[in-house]
Design a protein around this motif. Sequence first.
Motif, short mmCIF file in Angstrom:
data_model
loop_
_atom_site.label_atom_id
_atom_site.label_comp_id
_atom_site.label_asym_id
_atom_site.label_seq_id
_atom_site.Cartn_x
_atom_site.Cartn_y
_atom_site.Cartn_z
N LEU A 148 0.86 -1.18 0.00
CA LEU A 148 0.00 0.00 0.00
C LEU A 148 0.89 1.23 0.00
O LEU A 148 1.62 1.49 0.96
CB LEU A 148 -0.92 0.01 1.22
CG LEU A 148 -1.85 1.22 1.35
CD1 LEU A 148 -2.81 1.30 0.16
CD2 LEU A 148 -2.62 1.17 2.66
N VAL A 149 0.85 2.01 -1.08
CA VAL A 149 1.67 3.22 -1.22
C VAL A 149 0.81 4.41 -0.84
O VAL A 149 -0.16 4.74 -1.54
CB VAL A 149 2.19 3.36 -2.66
CG1 VAL A 149 3.10 4.59 -2.77
CG2 VAL A 149 2.94 2.10 -3.10
N CYS A 150 1.14 5.05 0.28
CA CYS A 150 0.36 6.18 0.78
C CYS A 150 1.04 7.48 0.36
O CYS A 150 2.18 7.75 0.77
CB CYS A 150 0.25 6.10 2.30
SG CYS A 150 -0.60 4.62 2.89
N CYS A 151 0.35 8.27 -0.43
CA CYS A 151 0.95 9.46 -1.05
C CYS A 151 0.31 10.76 -0.57
O CYS A 151 -0.91 10.85 -0.44
CB CYS A 151 0.80 9.38 -2.58
SG CYS A 151 1.63 7.99 -3.34
N GLY A 197 4.77 12.65 -2.46
CA GLY A 197 3.75 11.79 -3.05
C GLY A 197 4.08 11.40 -4.47
O GLY A 197 3.79 10.28 -4.91
N GLY A 198 4.72 12.32 -5.21
CA GLY A 198 5.16 12.00 -6.56
C GLY A 198 6.18 10.87 -6.56
O GLY A 198 6.13 9.96 -7.40
N PHE A 253 -2.95 4.85 -1.96
CA PHE A 253 -3.91 5.65 -1.20
C PHE A 253 -3.57 7.11 -1.42
O PHE A 253 -2.46 7.55 -1.11
CB PHE A 253 -3.86 5.31 0.29
CG PHE A 253 -4.77 6.17 1.11
CD1 PHE A 253 -6.15 6.10 0.94
CD2 PHE A 253 -4.26 7.06 2.04
CE1 PHE A 253 -7.00 6.90 1.69
CE2 PHE A 253 -5.10 7.87 2.79
CZ PHE A 253 -6.48 7.79 2.62
N LEU A 254 -4.51 7.85 -1.97
CA LEU A 254 -4.27 9.22 -2.43
C LEU A 254 -5.44 10.10 -2.00
O LEU A 254 -6.35 10.37 -2.79
CB LEU A 254 -4.13 9.21 -3.96
CG LEU A 254 -3.60 10.45 -4.66
CD1 LEU A 254 -2.17 10.74 -4.25
CD2 LEU A 254 -3.68 10.26 -6.17
N TYR A 290 -7.08 4.60 -4.15
CA TYR A 290 -8.13 4.85 -3.18
C TYR A 290 -7.98 6.25 -2.60
O TYR A 290 -6.90 6.83 -2.62
CB TYR A 290 -8.07 3.82 -2.05
CG TYR A 290 -8.07 2.38 -2.52
CD1 TYR A 290 -9.12 1.87 -3.27
CD2 TYR A 290 -7.00 1.53 -2.22
CE1 TYR A 290 -9.13 0.56 -3.71
CE2 TYR A 290 -6.99 0.22 -2.65
CZ TYR A 290 -8.05 -0.27 -3.40
OH TYR A 290 -8.04 -1.57 -3.83
N GLY A 291 -9.09 6.77 -2.06
CA GLY A 291 -9.03 8.12 -1.53
C GLY A 291 -9.74 8.36 -0.22
O GLY A 291 -9.49 9.36 0.44
#
Length: 239
Positions: free
Chosen positions: A65-68, A74-75, A94-95, A119-120
């Motif tokens: 899960l990459v949380c940005c 975030g980039g 997750f953005l 996902y947001g």
Amino acid sequence: MQQSTRNMGDSLTYDEIQIDEELMNSAGAFSIDQLMELAGLACAQALATVYPLSKGEKKQNSRVLVCCGPGNQGGDGLVAARHLSMFGYQPSVFLPKPGSKEIYQRLQTQVQNLSIPVYGSIAELETSLQETDVILDAIFGFSFSGPVRPPFDQVLSLIAKSKAPIVSVDIPSGWDVENGPVEREVADKEGQKVDQVLNPEVLVSLTAPKLGVKHFRGRHFLGGRFVPWCVPGAFLSTG
């Protein structure tokens, strides 16, 4: 990308913003696109080193899960998600607050072109945290200061309470760049603070370790082999 052998009790001081500017001027001659690509690749490689895919039908560590966050950090996370997908992992992103810059939007499109789930909502984060093997924290970078604004107060608390191991990009989200782990107040919520401070198992410092990470005691990598020798010589000092 290399594992750092620096004694984490040592301090490392420099002007982080000036180093970024130096890398993008005539001395470094890098574009922001190049720096993000190199940073994201280094983070993906570090994660794959510590949490390799196991062989067999059910691949261990595959769900990342990459949380940005909305900035350059975030980039870097979006680039890492793309590389992890190419490595054979099953990343999701997750953005909660996408960045507004054109480069960020292009990186987001590249992720979507690979059919990586994005996902947001907080509800989606809660569900994803129960199903993930590893978390890549790419929310806040070294320039973050002040109180944590919603929804990131909930985001940091949920990630910190998760049982999944955390790999942080450059500096753990919410840490102070000079003082390390601190309790952050929540903006617009008088008297409240973020429930938990992130304590990642792995840290990937970009360009050079920040002063605040002398408090970090986990596995530490340095993603900065692309930095020309003239740049650190002008800015780094140990003490």
